[in-house]
Scaffold this motif. Structure first.
Motif, PDB file in Angstrom:
ATOM      1  N   PRO A  75       9.105   7.213  -9.237  1.00  0.00           N
ATOM      2  CA  PRO A  75      10.282   8.110  -9.072  1.00  0.00           C
ATOM      3  C   PRO A  75      11.436   7.174  -8.997  1.00  0.00           C
ATOM      4  O   PRO A  75      11.340   5.955  -8.476  1.00  0.00           O
ATOM      5  N   THR A  76      12.727   7.350  -9.391  1.00  0.00           N
ATOM      6  CA  THR A  76      13.911   6.373  -9.476  1.00  0.00           C
ATOM      7  C   THR A  76      14.205   5.953  -8.114  1.00  0.00           C
ATOM      8  O   THR A  76      14.551   4.854  -7.984  1.00  0.00           O
ATOM      9  N   PRO A  77      14.385   6.861  -7.176  1.00  0.00           N
ATOM     10  CA  PRO A  77      14.381   6.248  -5.728  1.00  0.00           C
ATOM     11  C   PRO A  77      13.587   5.031  -5.310  1.00  0.00           C
ATOM     12  O   PRO A  77      13.786   4.260  -4.868  1.00  0.00           O
ATOM     13  N   VAL A  78      12.206   5.359  -5.400  1.00  0.00           N
ATOM     14  CA  VAL A  78      11.244   4.514  -5.156  1.00  0.00           C
ATOM     15  C   VAL A  78      11.473   3.257  -6.034  1.00  0.00           C
ATOM     16  O   VAL A  78      11.284   2.205  -5.460  1.00  0.00           O
ATOM     17  N   THR A  79      11.545   3.424  -7.150  1.00  0.00           N
ATOM     18  CA  THR A  79      11.718   2.128  -8.073  1.00  0.00           C
ATOM     19  C   THR A  79      12.950   1.350  -7.535  1.00  0.00           C
ATOM     20  O   THR A  79      12.936   0.330  -7.705  1.00  0.00           O
ATOM     21  N   GLY A  80      14.372   1.941  -7.211  1.00  0.00           N
ATOM     22  CA  GLY A  80      15.498   1.194  -6.651  1.00  0.00           C
ATOM     23  C   GLY A  80      14.922   0.483  -5.382  1.00  0.00           C
ATOM     24  O   GLY A  80      15.328  -0.839  -4.972  1.00  0.00           O
ATOM     25  N   PHE A  81      14.112   1.101  -4.594  1.00  0.00           N
ATOM     26  CA  PHE A  81      13.533   0.615  -3.225  1.00  0.00           C
ATOM     27  C   PHE A  81      12.699  -0.690  -3.620  1.00  0.00           C
ATOM     28  O   PHE A  81      12.731  -1.629  -2.871  1.00  0.00           O
ATOM     29  N   MET A  82      11.956  -0.657  -4.709  1.00  0.00           N
ATOM     30  CA  MET A  82      11.032  -1.777  -4.775  1.00  0.00           C
ATOM     31  C   MET A  82      11.834  -2.841  -5.425  1.00  0.00           C
ATOM     32  O   MET A  82      11.709  -3.851  -5.065  1.00  0.00           O
ATOM     33  N   ALA A  83      12.545  -2.440  -6.462  1.00  0.00           N
ATOM     34  CA  ALA A  83      13.791  -3.443  -7.275  1.00  0.00           C
ATOM     35  C   ALA A  83      14.408  -4.173  -6.079  1.00  0.00           C
ATOM     36  O   ALA A  83      14.329  -5.498  -6.221  1.00  0.00           O
ATOM     37  N   GLN A  93      15.311  -2.749 -25.403  1.00  0.00           N
ATOM     38  CA  GLN A  93      14.851  -1.535 -24.784  1.00  0.00           C
ATOM     39  C   GLN A  93      15.658  -0.391 -24.876  1.00  0.00           C
ATOM     40  O   GLN A  93      17.038  -0.464 -24.964  1.00  0.00           O
ATOM     41  N   ARG A  94      14.963   0.676 -25.347  1.00  0.00           N
ATOM     42  CA  ARG A  94      15.722   2.174 -25.445  1.00  0.00           C
ATOM     43  C   ARG A  94      15.696   3.093 -24.084  1.00  0.00           C
ATOM     44  O   ARG A  94      16.388   4.062 -24.186  1.00  0.00           O
ATOM     45  N   ASP A  95      14.750   2.567 -22.967  1.00  0.00           N
ATOM     46  CA  ASP A  95      14.903   3.344 -21.893  1.00  0.00           C
ATOM     47  C   ASP A  95      15.434   2.588 -20.876  1.00  0.00           C
ATOM     48  O   ASP A  95      15.227   1.315 -20.567  1.00  0.00           O
ATOM     49  N   VAL A  96      16.268   3.098 -20.027  1.00  0.00           N
ATOM     50  CA  VAL A  96      17.059   2.361 -19.036  1.00  0.00           C
ATOM     51  C   VAL A  96      16.606   1.925 -18.117  1.00  0.00           C
ATOM     52  O   VAL A  96      16.654   0.694 -17.611  1.00  0.00           O
ATOM     53  N   LYS A  97      15.347   2.674 -17.564  1.00  0.00           N
ATOM     54  CA  LYS A  97      14.569   2.102 -16.340  1.00  0.00           C
ATOM     55  C   LYS A  97      13.893   0.708 -16.849  1.00  0.00           C
ATOM     56  O   LYS A  97      13.793  -0.111 -16.234  1.00  0.00           O
ATOM     57  N   ARG A  98      13.253   0.838 -18.148  1.00  0.00           N
ATOM     58  CA  ARG A  98      12.587  -0.366 -18.631  1.00  0.00           C
ATOM     59  C   ARG A  98      13.716  -1.567 -18.769  1.00  0.00           C
ATOM     60  O   ARG A  98      13.319  -2.947 -18.568  1.00  0.00           O
ATOM     61  N   MET A  99      14.804  -1.096 -19.247  1.00  0.00           N
ATOM     62  CA  MET A  99      15.808  -2.318 -19.192  1.00  0.00           C
ATOM     63  C   MET A  99      16.179  -2.860 -18.099  1.00  0.00           C
ATOM     64  O   MET A  99      16.286  -4.091 -18.067  1.00  0.00           O
ATOM     65  N   LEU A 100      16.363  -1.808 -17.066  1.00  0.00           N
ATOM     66  CA  LEU A 100      16.522  -2.435 -15.727  1.00  0.00           C
ATOM     67  C   LEU A 100      15.472  -3.528 -15.167  1.00  0.00           C
ATOM     68  O   LEU A 100      15.711  -4.465 -14.370  1.00  0.00           O
ATOM     69  N   LEU A 130       0.670  -1.194   0.032  1.00  0.00           N
ATOM     70  CA  LEU A 130       0.005  -0.126   0.017  1.00  0.00           C
ATOM     71  C   LEU A 130       0.909   1.131  -0.130  1.00  0.00           C
ATOM     72  O   LEU A 130       0.588   2.523  -0.800  1.00  0.00           O
ATOM     73  N   PRO A 131       1.891   1.333   0.719  1.00  0.00           N
ATOM     74  CA  PRO A 131       2.761   2.647   0.576  1.00  0.00           C
ATOM     75  C   PRO A 131       3.436   2.774  -0.720  1.00  0.00           C
ATOM     76  O   PRO A 131       3.485   3.892  -1.227  1.00  0.00           O
ATOM     77  N   LEU A 132       3.741   1.606  -1.396  1.00  0.00           N
ATOM     78  CA  LEU A 132       4.393   1.728  -2.586  1.00  0.00           C
ATOM     79  C   LEU A 132       3.425   2.221  -3.776  1.00  0.00           C
ATOM     80  O   LEU A 132       3.924   2.890  -4.638  1.00  0.00           O
ATOM     81  N   TYR A 133       2.098   2.077  -3.383  1.00  0.00           N
ATOM     82  CA  TYR A 133       1.214   2.376  -4.442  1.00  0.00           C
ATOM     83  C   TYR A 133       1.163   3.838  -4.443  1.00  0.00           C
ATOM     84  O   TYR A 133       1.030   4.448  -5.406  1.00  0.00           O
ATOM     85  N   ILE A 134       1.007   4.448  -3.429  1.00  0.00           N
ATOM     86  CA  ILE A 134       1.169   5.860  -3.169  1.00  0.00           C
ATOM     87  C   ILE A 134       2.331   6.441  -3.612  1.00  0.00           C
ATOM     88  O   ILE A 134       2.510   7.513  -4.418  1.00  0.00           O
ATOM     89  N   MET A 135       3.602   5.848  -3.247  1.00  0.00           N
ATOM     90  CA  MET A 135       5.011   6.433  -3.657  1.00  0.00           C
ATOM     91  C   MET A 135       5.481   6.430  -5.009  1.00  0.00           C
ATOM     92  O   MET A 135       5.864   7.198  -5.631  1.00  0.00           O
ATOM     93  N   ALA A 136       4.749   5.344  -5.876  1.00  0.00           N
ATOM     94  CA  ALA A 136       4.825   5.323  -7.190  1.00  0.00           C
ATOM     95  C   ALA A 136       4.185   6.394  -8.057  1.00  0.00           C
ATOM     96  O   ALA A 136       4.654   6.734  -9.124  1.00  0.00           O
TER      97      ALA A 136
END
Length: 321
Positions: free
Chosen positions: A185-193, A241-248, A87-93
């Motif tokens: 947001p990229t920090p949230v993405t790193g936290f999720m990943a 992929q051409r987008d770095v975040k999608r590639m990751l 639930l917090p991740l849904y908001i943070m995304a």
């Protein structure tokens, strides 16, 4: 006289149409700014370098759920901890200060598909409760050894496993991952990943090795197929992929297939290898997304959104050694 009257009428009408067009253009510019940077107050806070503080308690709530998720010893606690993580991740995304529409779209996709995953897990928990008469892992394991339930046992185990596999983003439950990784947001993405994948795998280990230990070998062929498909799809699709975040994101999907082998091995060496893999993967993933946050475009003298296109990373070592 009539002609002169017509000319006088057309003059103000032309001026009015120009004014209307100017207002429409100004409104479109404001809407474009709001879509990317929010309100005027949001743009001012962006230039001033102010930070929204709501992300910190949300991160702590999710982190607390991650610590308790692998320790769940019954299905009710498993579901509650899953929601505490999610639930917090849904908001943070949805909290990106740039590319706001993309961020909100990612959060909506994550929320909708996460709700489906939670429904699968709850349905499986209900079936297992119907078989064992309890939600405790030890009681469920005893019922599995006595071969009670038949198809209901297999259906319950499958649905709970699907709910957990969604969180680790394996094929075919990976569709949310690239869009959410790109929009959040990229920090949230790193936290999720790093965090969500590790804690979900550890929760899956506890469920597979304790609750359904008697049927683990029956699930092994299915998990092998899922693991191979995950490795293949994550590797092949990630290359184009051409987008770095999608590639990751696709890289994370491929890694999930490798991690799944540690569960399928059904021995202590496999679990130990999985723990080491989760640690190394988490450190490397946080570092990779940390680099992504540093490559940005400018916006009126302030730091703009991340430049996630691969062309933006061309010559990065030469420009910023």
């Amino acid at each position: 006289m009539r002609r002169a009257k017509i000319v006088c009428t057309l003059g103000p009408a032309t001026e009015s149409s120009e004014q209307v067009q100017a207002l429409v253009d100004a409104g479109m510019n404001v809407a474009r700014i709001n879509r990317s940077h929010g309100s005027a107050e949001e743009a001012e806070s962006l230039h001033a370098g102010w930070t929204g503080t709501e992300v910190f308690p949300l991160t702590l709530f999710s982190l607390g759920g991650m610590m308790l998720f692998p320790l769940s010893s019954n299905l009710i606690a498993l579901f509650v901890m899953l929601e505490l993580v999610s639930l917090p991740l849904y908001i943070m995304a949805a909290m990106a200060r740039h590319r706001r529409l993309l961020s909100q779209e990612a959060a909506l996709k994550y929320f909708v598909l996460g709700a489906f995953a939670s429904a699968f897990l709850l349905m499986g928990a209900a079936l297992l409760y119907g078989v064992a008469g309890s939600v405790d892992y030890a009681t469920i394991s005893a019922a599995m050894r006595q071969a009670q339930g038949g198809w209901m046992s297999l259906a319950g185990i499958t649905l709970v496993t699907v709910g957990l596999l969604f969180k680790v983003a394996v094929v075919p439950f990976h569709a949310w991952s690239p869009d959410v990784y790109q929009g959040a947001p990229t920090p949230v993405t790193g936290f999720m990943a790093a965090g969500v994948k590790a804690t979900a795998f550890l929760a899956l280990v506890r469920f597979a090795y304790i609750a359904v230990a008697g049927l683990s070998w029956d699930l092994a062929p299915v998990l092998w197929a899922v693991s191979l498909a995950t490795m293949a799809v994550g590797t092949v699709v990630g290359v184009v992929q051409r987008d770095v975040k999608r590639m990751l994101a696709y890289s994370a999907i491929a890694h999930a297939g490798y991690m799944l082998i540690g569960i399928i091995s059904l021995n202590q060496q496999g679990v130990a290898a999985l723990l080491l893999y989760c640690l190394a993967y988490g450190v490397a993933t946080v570092g990779a997304f940390g680099v992504v946050t540093l490559v940005r475009t400018g916006h009126d003298g302030a730091a703009g959104p991340e430049a996630t296109d691969l062309d933006s990373f061309r010559g990065l070592g030469r420009r910023s050694p």
